[in-house]
Write a protein that holds these residues in place. Structure first.
Motif, PDB file in Angstrom:
ATOM      1  N   TRP A 130       0.812  -1.217   0.000  1.00  0.00           N
ATOM      2  CA  TRP A 130       0.000   0.000   0.000  1.00  0.00           C
ATOM      3  C   TRP A 130       0.847   1.271   0.000  1.00  0.00           C
ATOM      4  CZ3 TRP A 130      -3.911   2.268  -1.624  1.00  0.00           C
ATOM      5  CH2 TRP A 130      -4.417   3.429  -1.044  1.00  0.00           C
ATOM      6  N   LEU A 131       1.892   1.296   0.838  1.00  0.00           N
ATOM      7  CA  LEU A 131       2.718   2.510   0.902  1.00  0.00           C
ATOM      8  C   LEU A 131       3.350   2.824  -0.445  1.00  0.00           C
ATOM      9  CD1 LEU A 131       4.705   2.775   4.252  1.00  0.00           C
ATOM     10  CD2 LEU A 131       3.259   4.493   3.163  1.00  0.00           C
ATOM     11  N   GLU A 274      -5.017  -5.904   5.262  1.00  0.00           N
ATOM     12  CA  GLU A 274      -4.359  -5.857   6.573  1.00  0.00           C
ATOM     13  C   GLU A 274      -3.428  -4.656   6.695  1.00  0.00           C
ATOM     14  OE1 GLU A 274      -5.251  -8.088   8.855  1.00  0.00           O
ATOM     15  OE2 GLU A 274      -6.582  -8.847   7.284  1.00  0.00           O
ATOM     16  N   GLU A 275      -3.211  -3.976   5.581  1.00  0.00           N
ATOM     17  CA  GLU A 275      -2.170  -2.949   5.557  1.00  0.00           C
ATOM     18  C   GLU A 275      -2.673  -1.537   5.766  1.00  0.00           C
ATOM     19  OE1 GLU A 275       0.980  -2.685   2.503  1.00  0.00           O
ATOM     20  OE2 GLU A 275       0.016  -4.480   1.734  1.00  0.00           O
ATOM     21  N   ILE A 276      -3.862  -1.256   5.254  1.00  0.00           N
ATOM     22  CA  ILE A 276      -4.280   0.147   5.197  1.00  0.00           C
ATOM     23  C   ILE A 276      -4.879   0.590   6.519  1.00  0.00           C
ATOM     24  CG2 ILE A 276      -5.642   1.845   3.938  1.00  0.00           C
ATOM     25  CD1 ILE A 276      -5.800   0.039   1.627  1.00  0.00           C
ATOM     26  N   ARG A 277      -4.382   1.712   6.993  1.00  0.00           N
ATOM     27  CA  ARG A 277      -4.979   2.297   8.206  1.00  0.00           C
ATOM     28  C   ARG A 277      -6.302   2.934   7.829  1.00  0.00           C
ATOM     29  NH1 ARG A 277      -1.502   4.765  12.644  1.00  0.00           N
ATOM     30  NH2 ARG A 277      -3.322   6.099  12.717  1.00  0.00           N
ATOM     31  N   LYS A 278      -7.213   2.873   8.768  1.00  0.00           N
ATOM     32  CA  LYS A 278      -8.564   3.348   8.496  1.00  0.00           C
ATOM     33  C   LYS A 278      -8.566   4.836   8.116  1.00  0.00           C
ATOM     34  CE  LYS A 278     -12.737   4.210  11.058  1.00  0.00           C
ATOM     35  NZ  LYS A 278     -13.160   4.347  12.430  1.00  0.00           N
ATOM     36  N   ASP A 279      -7.806   5.665   8.888  1.00  0.00           N
ATOM     37  CA  ASP A 279      -7.838   7.102   8.606  1.00  0.00           C
ATOM     38  C   ASP A 279      -7.212   7.416   7.247  1.00  0.00           C
ATOM     39  OD1 ASP A 279      -5.354   6.362   9.521  1.00  0.00           O
ATOM     40  OD2 ASP A 279      -5.191   7.890  11.086  1.00  0.00           O
ATOM     41  N   CYS A 280      -6.173   6.667   6.904  1.00  0.00           N
ATOM     42  CA  CYS A 280      -5.534   6.844   5.593  1.00  0.00           C
ATOM     43  C   CYS A 280      -6.510   6.456   4.479  1.00  0.00           C
ATOM     44  CB  CYS A 280      -4.269   5.996   5.522  1.00  0.00           C
ATOM     45  SG  CYS A 280      -3.489   5.986   3.916  1.00  0.00           S
ATOM     46  N   LEU A 281      -7.172   5.340   4.681  1.00  0.00           N
ATOM     47  CA  LEU A 281      -8.137   4.871   3.690  1.00  0.00           C
ATOM     48  C   LEU A 281      -9.258   5.887   3.503  1.00  0.00           C
ATOM     49  CD1 LEU A 281      -9.161   2.572   1.848  1.00  0.00           C
ATOM     50  CD2 LEU A 281     -10.408   1.689   3.813  1.00  0.00           C
ATOM     51  N   MET A 282      -9.755   6.426   4.634  1.00  0.00           N
ATOM     52  CA  MET A 282     -10.838   7.432   4.567  1.00  0.00           C
ATOM     53  C   MET A 282     -10.407   8.612   3.708  1.00  0.00           C
ATOM     54  SD  MET A 282     -13.571   7.120   6.971  1.00  0.00           S
ATOM     55  CE  MET A 282     -13.913   8.805   7.284  1.00  0.00           C
ATOM     56  N   GLU A 283      -9.191   9.098   3.974  1.00  0.00           N
ATOM     57  CA  GLU A 283      -8.707  10.272   3.254  1.00  0.00           C
ATOM     58  C   GLU A 283      -8.515   9.949   1.768  1.00  0.00           C
ATOM     59  OE1 GLU A 283      -8.613  13.265   4.179  1.00  0.00           O
ATOM     60  OE2 GLU A 283      -7.384  14.201   2.627  1.00  0.00           O
ATOM     61  N   GLN A 316      -0.768   7.046   7.236  1.00  0.00           N
ATOM     62  CA  GLN A 316      -0.390   5.638   7.095  1.00  0.00           C
ATOM     63  C   GLN A 316       0.906   5.353   7.848  1.00  0.00           C
ATOM     64  OE1 GLN A 316      -2.151   3.167   5.558  1.00  0.00           O
ATOM     65  NE2 GLN A 316      -0.612   1.686   6.185  1.00  0.00           N
ATOM     66  N   GLU A 317       1.806   6.340   7.820  1.00  0.00           N
ATOM     67  CA  GLU A 317       3.111   6.119   8.451  1.00  0.00           C
ATOM     68  C   GLU A 317       3.113   6.397   9.938  1.00  0.00           C
ATOM     69  OE1 GLU A 317       5.464   8.547   5.813  1.00  0.00           O
ATOM     70  OE2 GLU A 317       6.351   6.750   4.919  1.00  0.00           O
ATOM     71  N   GLY A 318       1.968   6.868  10.463  1.00  0.00           N
ATOM     72  CA  GLY A 318       1.875   7.178  11.889  1.00  0.00           C
ATOM     73  C   GLY A 318       2.129   5.943  12.740  1.00  0.00           C
ATOM     74  N   SER A 322      -3.715   1.176  15.177  1.00  0.00           N
ATOM     75  CA  SER A 322      -5.086   0.786  14.822  1.00  0.00           C
ATOM     76  C   SER A 322      -5.247   0.566  13.326  1.00  0.00           C
ATOM     77  CB  SER A 322      -6.071   1.850  15.290  1.00  0.00           C
ATOM     78  OG  SER A 322      -5.784   3.061  14.625  1.00  0.00           O
ATOM     79  N   ILE A 323      -4.498  -0.394  12.826  1.00  0.00           N
ATOM     80  CA  ILE A 323      -4.596  -0.682  11.398  1.00  0.00           C
ATOM     81  C   ILE A 323      -5.747  -1.667  11.195  1.00  0.00           C
ATOM     82  CG2 ILE A 323      -3.423  -1.562   9.366  1.00  0.00           C
ATOM     83  CD1 ILE A 323      -0.802  -0.783  10.706  1.00  0.00           C
ATOM     84  N   VAL A 324      -6.877  -1.114  10.951  1.00  0.00           N
ATOM     85  CA  VAL A 324      -8.042  -1.978  10.760  1.00  0.00           C
ATOM     86  C   VAL A 324      -8.739  -1.577   9.471  1.00  0.00           C
ATOM     87  CG1 VAL A 324      -8.620  -2.592  13.123  1.00  0.00           C
ATOM     88  CG2 VAL A 324      -9.324  -0.385  12.229  1.00  0.00           C
ATOM     89  N   PHE A 325      -9.359  -2.536   8.889  1.00  0.00           N
ATOM     90  CA  PHE A 325     -10.131  -2.195   7.713  1.00  0.00           C
ATOM     91  C   PHE A 325     -11.603  -2.198   8.068  1.00  0.00           C
ATOM     92  CE2 PHE A 325     -12.755  -3.156   4.174  1.00  0.00           C
ATOM     93  CZ  PHE A 325     -12.388  -2.141   3.332  1.00  0.00           C
TER      94      PHE A 325
END
Ligand SMILES: Nc1ncnc2c1ncn2[C@@H]1O[C@H](COP(=O)(O)OP(=O)(O)OP(=O)(O)O)[C@@H](O)[C@H]1O
Length: 399
Positions: A130-131, A274-283, A316-318, A322-325
């Motif tokens: 993802w990164l 399993e990789e994408i953080r929820k806040d990153c995905l939202m943005e 994502q890099e934070g 809480s890396i949840v989908f």
């Protein structure tokens, strides 16, 4: 005589003019073993030139009989001589001798973003993390922002017109660069929404519906196409997939529908879950959704996209673990939910392709597939340039 008029203003001191002899020796007389790709306008070879030292290059040999190809050849040289930036592929030179039109680029050893997303198992074994996808999107967005606006040192002011994942090339370090400027246009000079009127050109699956309807080309058409690329990167699906269910043929419409329904989890690339953080995905999803807004003026500029993608990357890099989908809805979707007329619902399509707009125009469909749904038969067509009655592959909207 060549199909390309090489007036002095055309050639840049930065681009070298090669002889046909040099091109033949660079590619072992255009040897088939050196072919690394094929586009609508010809084969691309891996070659080698000497400029003090040996340099590996990509040699794109255009079909000399194509009038359209000659125009694109000229545009490519003009644009890439004018715009030079680390996020745009570099033109090293060209050859226009004896009916041949050949372009010589820096060689990008990792191929295209499309290769990595859609050709897994062939040349590429592992899905992109993802990164890496995020970084590639940021690089490509920077390239487009530069093309649209430029920098304080070098003004941009151009529209690419054929933004797609197969026009995003990757170098050894996975840095991404925008390529294929044959369709691009200079201008307009002023603000983001001003337009030039042109024939509708581009690639199905990425065409801005507003541009297709009105022929008013703005930078926002590139933004729309970039939104499709973002969905491709997130979902690992091609922009048009005629092997999917009918309502999923066009990724732009299907993706937006899922975003607004909160069912992105149905289309996200399973390898990323399993990789994408929820806040990153939202943005990320929100940016893509806004890029695909049906009103060009509501789409962000590429400069805004760059900043927001960088923000998504920072999320994502934070360090938060809480890396949840979870299925998400974009803020735009929530805001527009109130206005049901703005909600796009892909309708079940009838078997024949529904025209989303009509009108005779010239399309540069360089290659596309006709799939007979329900059978395993696929026909690959390669059409250099054709005039078509444009019919989008997007499903009808239920209003
Ligand atoms: N600079 C380069 N370095 C490495 N490979 C390249 C380079 N340019 C093109 N290629 C390869 O050649 C293929 C064909 O490129 P080309 O730009 O001709 O067509 P395309 O963009 O895939 O399709 P089209 O131009 O018909 O829409 C690419 O998919 C890529 O694999």
């Amino acid at each position: 005589m060549s199909g390309y008029d090489s007036s002095p203003s055309m050639s840049s001191s930065l681009s070298r003019r090669f002889s046909l002899f040099e091109m033949k020796s660079a590619t072992d007389n255009f040897a088939d073993e050196l072919v690394i790709g094929r586009g609508g306008f010809g084969k691309v070879y891996k070659g080698s030139i000497t400029d003090g030292e040996n340099i590996t290059v990509a040699v794109k040999r255009l079909n000399p009989r194509s009038r359209q190809g000659a125009r694109e050849f000229r545009t490519e040289i003009e644009m890439l001589s004018r715009f030079r930036y680390r996020y745009l592929v570099s033109l090293i030179g060209y050859c226009d001798q004896s009916e041949e039109m050949i372009l010589v680029y820096e060689y990008m050893p990792r191929g295209t973003l499309a290769d990595h997303l859609h050709k897994l198992g062939k040349n590429y074994s592992a899905p992109l993390p993802w990164l890496r996808r995020l970084r590639i999107c940021i690089d490509a967005a920077r390239g487009l922002d530069y093309l649209h606006i430029g920098t304080s040192i070098q003004p941009g002011k151009a529209i690419h017109r054929d933004v797609k994942s197969s026009n995003i090339l990757l170098d050894d370090n996975w840095d991404a660069k925008i390529s294929d400027f044959g369709l691009s246009r200079l201008g307009p000079e002023d603000e983001a929404y001003s337009h030039v009127s042109t024939e509708v050109k581009g690639t199905f699956g990425y065409l801005d519906p507003e541009y297709s309807l009105t022929r008013r080309l703005t930078r926002k058409s590139d933004v729309y196409a970039f939104g499709v690329v973002m969905l491709e990167a997130l979902c690992g699906r091609p922009a048009v997939d005629l092997s999917a269910d009918e309502e999923q043929w066009g990724l732009a419409v299907w993706g937006q529908y899922c975003i607004r329904e909160g069912t992105v989890d149905e289309i996200i690339d399973p390898s990323l879950r399993e990789e994408i953080r929820k806040d990153c995905l939202m943005e990320f999803v929100q940016i893509a959704d806004e890029c695909l807004h049906h009103l060009p003026r509501k789409r962000p500029t590429m400069a805004e996209v760059v900043v927001r993608l960088e923000f998504a990357m920072a999320m994502q890099e934070g360090n938060d673990s809480s890396i949840v989908f979870k299925p998400v809805k974009s803020a735009l979707a929530l805001q527009e939910q109130e206005d049901s007329s703005d909600i796009v619902k892909p309708a079940k399509m009838t078997r024949k392709v529904q025209p989303y707009f009509s009108g005779t125009t010239s399309g540069t469909i360089k290659s596309f597939r006709i799939c007979l749904i329900g059978t395993v038969k696929c026909i690959n067509l390669s059409v250099p340039t054709i005039s078509i009655k444009v019919a989008s592959l997007l499903p009808n909207f239920e209003m």
